[in-house]
Design an enzyme around this catalytic site. Structure first.
Site, PDB file in Angstrom:
ATOM      1  N   ASP A  40      10.106   7.592   1.819  1.00  0.00           N
ATOM      2  CA  ASP A  40      10.667   8.041   0.545  1.00  0.00           C
ATOM      3  C   ASP A  40      10.109   9.448   0.311  1.00  0.00           C
ATOM      4  O   ASP A  40       9.003   9.776   0.746  1.00  0.00           O
ATOM      5  CB  ASP A  40      10.385   7.106  -0.631  1.00  0.00           C
ATOM      6  CG  ASP A  40       8.932   6.650  -0.769  1.00  0.00           C
ATOM      7  OD1 ASP A  40       8.699   5.524  -1.254  1.00  0.00           O
ATOM      8  OD2 ASP A  40       8.010   7.418  -0.399  1.00  0.00           O
ATOM      9  N   GLU A  87       8.294   3.436   5.893  1.00  0.00           N
ATOM     10  CA  GLU A  87       8.363   3.294   4.432  1.00  0.00           C
ATOM     11  C   GLU A  87       8.836   4.611   3.781  1.00  0.00           C
ATOM     12  O   GLU A  87       8.320   5.047   2.764  1.00  0.00           O
ATOM     13  CB  GLU A  87       7.005   2.874   3.851  1.00  0.00           C
ATOM     14  CG  GLU A  87       6.438   1.616   4.466  1.00  0.00           C
ATOM     15  CD  GLU A  87       5.145   1.165   3.824  1.00  0.00           C
ATOM     16  OE1 GLU A  87       4.772   1.714   2.767  1.00  0.00           O
ATOM     17  OE2 GLU A  87       4.480   0.255   4.364  1.00  0.00           O
ATOM     18  N   ASN A 140       0.198   0.028  10.961  1.00  0.00           N
ATOM     19  CA  ASN A 140       0.990   0.768   9.975  1.00  0.00           C
ATOM     20  C   ASN A 140       0.076   1.508   8.998  1.00  0.00           C
ATOM     21  O   ASN A 140      -0.918   0.937   8.520  1.00  0.00           O
ATOM     22  CB  ASN A 140       1.871  -0.236   9.204  1.00  0.00           C
ATOM     23  CG  ASN A 140       2.932   0.400   8.343  1.00  0.00           C
ATOM     24  OD1 ASN A 140       3.734   1.179   8.827  1.00  0.00           O
ATOM     25  ND2 ASN A 140       2.929   0.069   7.055  1.00  0.00           N
ATOM     26  N   GLU A 169      -3.027   0.060   6.874  1.00  0.00           N
ATOM     27  CA  GLU A 169      -3.900   0.959   6.093  1.00  0.00           C
ATOM     28  C   GLU A 169      -5.398   0.667   6.244  1.00  0.00           C
ATOM     29  O   GLU A 169      -6.141   0.585   5.277  1.00  0.00           O
ATOM     30  CB  GLU A 169      -3.491   0.896   4.612  1.00  0.00           C
ATOM     31  CG  GLU A 169      -2.036   1.255   4.375  1.00  0.00           C
ATOM     32  CD  GLU A 169      -1.604   1.158   2.915  1.00  0.00           C
ATOM     33  OE1 GLU A 169      -2.458   1.038   2.029  1.00  0.00           O
ATOM     34  OE2 GLU A 169      -0.376   1.179   2.675  1.00  0.00           O
ATOM     35  N   HIS A 202       5.513   8.377   3.212  1.00  0.00           N
ATOM     36  CA  HIS A 202       5.687   8.593   1.764  1.00  0.00           C
ATOM     37  C   HIS A 202       5.375  10.070   1.505  1.00  0.00           C
ATOM     38  O   HIS A 202       4.220  10.485   1.580  1.00  0.00           O
ATOM     39  CB  HIS A 202       4.736   7.715   0.952  1.00  0.00           C
ATOM     40  CG  HIS A 202       4.995   6.248   1.069  1.00  0.00           C
ATOM     41  ND1 HIS A 202       6.150   5.659   0.589  1.00  0.00           N
ATOM     42  CD2 HIS A 202       4.265   5.254   1.598  1.00  0.00           C
ATOM     43  CE1 HIS A 202       6.114   4.357   0.821  1.00  0.00           C
ATOM     44  NE2 HIS A 202       4.991   4.079   1.445  1.00  0.00           N
TER      45      HIS A 202
HETATM   46  O1  G3I Z   1       4.892 -10.685  -8.629  1.00  0.00           O
HETATM   47  C1  G3I Z   1       4.176 -10.193  -9.760  1.00  0.00           C
HETATM   48  C2  G3I Z   1       4.777 -10.756 -11.031  1.00  0.00           C
HETATM   49  O2  G3I Z   1       4.588 -12.164 -11.050  1.00  0.00           O
HETATM   50  C3  G3I Z   1       4.090 -10.122 -12.246  1.00  0.00           C
HETATM   51  O3  G3I Z   1       4.715 -10.570 -13.429  1.00  0.00           O
HETATM   52  C4  G3I Z   1       4.201  -8.601 -12.141  1.00  0.00           C
HETATM   53  C5  G3I Z   1       3.536  -7.889 -13.302  1.00  0.00           C
HETATM   54  O4  G3I Z   1       2.141  -8.027 -13.153  1.00  0.00           O
HETATM   55  O5  G3I Z   1       3.567  -8.159 -10.927  1.00  0.00           O
HETATM   56  C6  G3I Z   1       4.238  -8.681  -9.802  1.00  0.00           C
HETATM   57  O6  G3I Z   1       3.607  -8.217  -8.633  1.00  0.00           O
HETATM   58  C7  G3I Z   1       3.851  -6.853  -8.372  1.00  0.00           C
HETATM   59  C8  G3I Z   1       4.470  -6.752  -6.976  1.00  0.00           C
HETATM   60  O7  G3I Z   1       4.641  -5.388  -6.591  1.00  0.00           O
HETATM   61  C9  G3I Z   1       5.819  -7.450  -6.909  1.00  0.00           C
HETATM   62  O8  G3I Z   1       6.712  -6.785  -7.786  1.00  0.00           O
HETATM   63  C10 G3I Z   1       2.518  -6.126  -8.373  1.00  0.00           C
HETATM   64  O9  G3I Z   1       2.040  -6.088  -9.708  1.00  0.00           O
HETATM   65  C11 G3I Z   1       2.688  -4.717  -7.863  1.00  0.00           C
HETATM   66  O10 G3I Z   1       1.427  -4.085  -7.677  1.00  0.00           O
HETATM   67  C12 G3I Z   1       3.376  -4.732  -6.497  1.00  0.00           C
HETATM   68  O11 G3I Z   1       3.583  -3.383  -6.097  1.00  0.00           O
HETATM   69  C13 G3I Z   1       3.894  -3.233  -4.698  1.00  0.00           C
HETATM   70  C14 G3I Z   1       2.763  -2.421  -4.048  1.00  0.00           C
HETATM   71  O12 G3I Z   1       3.080  -2.226  -2.663  1.00  0.00           O
HETATM   72  C15 G3I Z   1       1.446  -3.139  -4.191  1.00  0.00           C
HETATM   73  O13 G3I Z   1       0.489  -2.487  -3.425  1.00  0.00           O
HETATM   74  C16 G3I Z   1       5.197  -2.473  -4.564  1.00  0.00           C
HETATM   75  O14 G3I Z   1       6.274  -3.281  -5.034  1.00  0.00           O
HETATM   76  C17 G3I Z   1       5.449  -2.111  -3.098  1.00  0.00           C
HETATM   77  O15 G3I Z   1       6.558  -1.226  -2.987  1.00  0.00           O
HETATM   78  C18 G3I Z   1       4.232  -1.394  -2.508  1.00  0.00           C
HETATM   79  O16 G3I Z   1       4.475  -1.180  -1.162  1.00  0.00           O
HETATM   80  C19 G3I Z   1       3.371  -0.602  -0.433  1.00  0.00           C
HETATM   81  C20 G3I Z   1       3.408  -1.166   0.981  1.00  0.00           C
HETATM   82  O17 G3I Z   1       3.331  -2.577   0.925  1.00  0.00           O
HETATM   83  C21 G3I Z   1       2.288  -0.574   1.823  1.00  0.00           C
HETATM   84  N1  G3I Z   1       2.380   0.897   1.816  1.00  0.00           N
HETATM   85  C22 G3I Z   1       2.353   1.487   0.474  1.00  0.00           C
HETATM   86  C23 G3I Z   1       3.517   0.934  -0.358  1.00  0.00           C
HETATM   87  C24 G3I Z   1       3.543   1.594  -1.719  1.00  0.00           C
HETATM   88  O18 G3I Z   1       2.399   1.254  -2.438  1.00  0.00           O
END
Ligand code: G3I
Length: 302
Positions: A237, A235, A170, A128, A207
């Site tokens: 969906d 990715e 990507n 990105e 997406h």
């Molecule tokens: O690990 C912490 C945890 O310790 C904490 O308690 C919790 C609540 O704050 O947060 C947890 O981290 C979260 C992480 O996912 C793991 O679950 C983050 O807040 C959350 O922002 C993060 O979201 C991920 C997101 O990327 C972040 O940008 C999504 O799971 C993931 O599906 C998403 O994937 C991205 C790709 O990497 C890149 N392309 C877009 C795609 C969708 O955004």
């Protein structure tokens, strides 16, 4: 019975999913994972904030859990992602000196890839980096401090770290051929290939909204492949998971020989980063949805 993975193999492709280490202990989740998918992308566990939370101190524990699961279940792995402006620790995003950031970026790439050396099919080396609605790079600490050359440098460093891995760029919103972002990326990939910059694939996150892929998606995949790279749907969906939209996406990939595989971004709707959209192939109870049947059928038509 047919599964997503076994339906993809005859055409030389994989069918994968994003995986969260914390869900591997959920037997319903793992049962579907190991029955249906032959490629895994760690959803968050290989991102910079997870792997190098502070300078020089690496934590590969959660990622290693996923790697060992994949290894023991005959699944291949995509590495996601080495250089990205998001989920970047503040100790990195606060760097203002070019020599320091260059060294930090190259060390992160080299150390991370060395740890997983020989186990990763494809790495999302840079994720990105282009701005939405533009042919230019988005603003980030890498672009600001190193200039646009950081992308080339990251790919050259990655090639040296694990020559066996395919090196991918990507991104999202690069699926519609006429979009400025798509055109900007196309120009970069064409330039890289003309100068021998090591790049092996482009990942189309895919997406989508309820209408699924843009009409030009097949053209986009074909035009990028013609530059001499693999294309991967990385990715996938689709909001409300319309069967036809999923089938169209699969067919767009099958129509391009260098489209080497499809990854959905999660297993069950409840596992999705956008769960409210119910965008995946399995419902929260782990039951296959009509879109699953449409994908199985479309893969079989390849
Ligand atoms: O690990 C912490 C945890 O310790 C904490 O308690 C919790 C609540 O704050 O947060 C947890 O981290 C979260 C992480 O996912 C793991 O679950 C983050 O807040 C959350 O922002 C993060 O979201 C991920 C997101 O990327 C972040 O940008 C999504 O799971 C993931 O599906 C998403 O994937 C991205 C790709 O990497 C890149 N392309 C877009 C795609 C969708 O955004």
């Amino acid at each position: 019975a047919a599964t997503l993975g076994t339906q993809a193999v005859p055409s030389g492709r994989y069918f994968g999913t994003a995986v969260a280490a914390g869900r591997l202990g959920d037997s319903a989740y793992s049962t579907i994972l190991d029955r249906e998918f032959n490629m895994i992308t760690p959803e968050n566990e290989m991102k910079w904030d997870a792997t190098e939370p502070s300078r020089g101190s690496f934590n590969f524990g959660p990622a290693d859990q996923i790697v060992s699961h994949a290894t023991s279940h005959g699944q291949q792995l995509r590495g996601h992602t080495l250089v990205w402006h998001s989920q970047l620790p503040t100790w990195v995003s606060g760097i203002t000196d070019a020599a320091t950031l260059r060294s930090v970026m190259n060390n992160h790439i080299t150390t991370t890839m060395a740890h997983f050396k020989g186990k990763i099919h494809s790495w999302d080396v840079v994720n990105e980096a282009f701005a939405d609605g533009s042919t230019q790079l988005r603003s980030s600490v890498f672009q600001k401090v190193l200039g646009e050359g950081f992308i080339e440098e990251a790919f050259r460093t990655a090639r040296a770290a694990d020559p066996a891995a395919k090196l991918c760029y990507n991104d999202y919103n690069i699926e519609n051929w006429t979009d400025a972002k798509t055109q900007g990326l196309y120009a970069m990939v064409r330039d890289f290939k003309s100068r021998g910059v090591p790049i092996d694939c482009v990942g189309f996150q895919s997406h989508f909204g309820t209408s699924g892929p843009p009409a030009s998606f097949g053209t986009t995949l074909s035009n990028f492949a013609a530059l001499g790279v693999d294309v991967q749907i990385t990715e996938l969906d689709i909001a409300t998971a319309p069967p036809t939209a999923y089938a169209n996406t699969v067919k767009a990939c099958l129509n391009v020989s260098r489209c080497t595989g499809i990854t959905v971004w999660g297993i069950r709707d409840s596992d999705s980063w956008r769960s409210a959209d119910n965008p995946l192939l399995f419902d929260s109870g782990g039951n296959p949805k009509p879109a699953y049947d449409a994908v199985i059928s479309a893969l079989g038509s390849g």
